[in-house]
Motif scaffolding. Structure first.
Motif, PDB file in Angstrom:
ATOM      1  N   LEU A 234       0.834  -1.212   0.000  1.00 44.60           N
ATOM      2  CA  LEU A 234       0.000   0.000   0.000  1.00 44.60           C
ATOM      3  C   LEU A 234       0.867   1.259   0.000  1.00 44.60           C
ATOM      4  N   VAL A 235       1.791   1.327   0.977  1.00 39.25           N
ATOM      5  CA  VAL A 235       2.524   2.580   1.167  1.00 39.25           C
ATOM      6  C   VAL A 235       3.616   2.755   0.109  1.00 39.25           C
ATOM      7  N   ALA A 236       4.551   1.776   0.052  1.00 37.68           N
ATOM      8  CA  ALA A 236       5.669   1.926  -0.883  1.00 37.68           C
ATOM      9  C   ALA A 236       5.195   1.720  -2.319  1.00 37.68           C
ATOM     10  N   GLY A 237       4.318   0.697  -2.502  1.00 44.39           N
ATOM     11  CA  GLY A 237       3.900   0.334  -3.849  1.00 44.39           C
ATOM     12  C   GLY A 237       2.929   1.337  -4.453  1.00 44.39           C
ATOM     13  N   ARG A 238       2.127   1.985  -3.639  1.00 41.13           N
ATOM     14  CA  ARG A 238       1.067   2.811  -4.227  1.00 41.13           C
ATOM     15  C   ARG A 238       1.070   4.264  -3.757  1.00 41.13           C
ATOM     16  N   LEU A 239       0.911   4.475  -2.446  1.00 42.12           N
ATOM     17  CA  LEU A 239       0.790   5.862  -1.964  1.00 42.12           C
ATOM     18  C   LEU A 239       2.019   6.689  -2.337  1.00 42.12           C
TER      19      LEU A 239
END
Ligand SMILES: [Zn+2]
Length: 343
Positions: A234-239
């Motif tokens: 979620l955080v590294a891959g998208r946000l």
């Protein structure tokens, strides 16, 4: 088998040992969240109830009382906690999309007054084993005024051979009358070295980074690590990559309890606010430049409004009617922070 005493609890444990000879009716075990204060209270309760050979600091782990305690059915022990906590422990990971087992009203996040009344029935009779009787109240700040006042009666006129162990991360939120009935045991925060050593012994890579993310609370860091793959996606891959597609973001959180996702998002937003206001990044050092790029064009007021809305979201995140829709809605509002500023 002997229960574990976390290394950072050793000093609080020896304070507790010091109270054993002349045991007060009520102790308040206080300290920051994520240190294992409840585990400490339970271990002390077990030591008080242990019927093994006298002398050791830790419960023997072998006598009948210890076995009952470890199986959760010692007749002279009670734990007073919000239903939402007991339910969360019985079913620690909510699966997204799966209907919740508990239909209708959400489990209470407060300790209800009828729970205290049931406790009073338990206190009204003699102890089963002829020794002490121990009641753990956790978190003590989950008592509302009515509940606290009901418990206060037992604290003011304690039944014989009874010890109350109150556990709290927010002792300031307790009624002063309750606080004044308790002797305090302060649990000091773990040092980074001992917490990191403990995490590494559990196979955790990158223990210092995990601790920083969990505000130096080792137990929270360990729990967090188990969810790390999803959080990274979620955080590294998208946000961090600038994704604002609500459906895709909700997809990335598959299998994680919505309350955890809200917590991650709150930390992400704290860092966006810090990046926007030129402060230093707190939780996501690795993504500092991405955060600054994302925060650059933002209107601070909108960002802060979203941050406040997350506080409300956190309040219902324990039991949303539909976890998937709940998260999609949150991420839609996340995307809207940029819409206003780009137009
Ligand atoms: Zn024992």
């Amino acid at each position: 088998m002997n229960p574990e005493l976390y290394p950072w609890l050793v000093s609080a444990w020896s304070q507790l040992q010091g109270r054993r000879a002349n045991l007060p009716h009520a102790l308040l075990i206080q300290g920051r969240p994520g240190l294992g204060k409840t585990a400490l209270a339970r271990l002390f309760a077990q030591r008080l109830l242990c019927e093994g050979p006298v002398g050791g600091d830790l419960p023997c782990g072998e006598c009948a009382a210890c076995l009952w305690f470890e199986q959760g059915n010692h007749p002279d022990f009670r734990i007073l906690e919000p239903e939402a906590l007991s339910a969360a422990e019985a079913e620690p990971r909510a699966t997204e999309g799966e209907p919740r087992k508990r239909e209708g009203e959400a489990a209470s996040r407060q300790i209800r007054v009828d729970q205290v009344r049931e406790l009073q029935d338990f206190l009204a009779i003699g102890t089963h084993r002829g020794g002490l009787r121990v009641v753990v109240v956790r978190p003590a700040e989950a008592m509302n005024v009515a509940t606290a006042n009901a418990l206060l009666k037992s604290l003011e006129e304690p039944p014989p051979k009874t010890a109350f162990l109150l556990v709290s991360s927010a002792p300031d939120r307790l009624l002063p009358t309750v606080r004044s009935r308790c002797q305090r045991i302060a649990v000091a925060p773990a040092t980074t070295a001992e917490a990191a050593g403990w995490l590494r012994a559990r196979g955790l890579q990158d223990a210092e980074a995990a601790l920083a993310y969990a505000a130096n609370a080792p137990l929270a860091a360990l729990e967090d690590a188990e969810e790390r793959a999803v959080r990274d996606s979620l955080v590294a891959g998208r946000l961090a990559g600038g994704s604002r597609d609500a459906l895709e973001l909700a997809d990335a959180c598959q299998g994680i309890a919505p309350a955890r996702v809200i917590l991650w998002l709150q930390k992400w937003i704290v860092d966006l606010v810090l990046a926007r206001t030129a402060g230093s990044i707190r939780y996501h050092q690795r993504h500092a430049s991405a955060l600054r790029a994302l925060a650059g064009p933002l209107v601070l007021e909108r960002l802060l409004r979203f941050e406040r809305s997350l506080v409300e979201a956190a309040a219902v995140a324990q039991h949303p009617l539909n976890p998937r829709l709940f998260l999609e809605d949150v991420f839609l509002r996340y995307a809207q922070i940029w819409e206003a500023s780009s137009g």
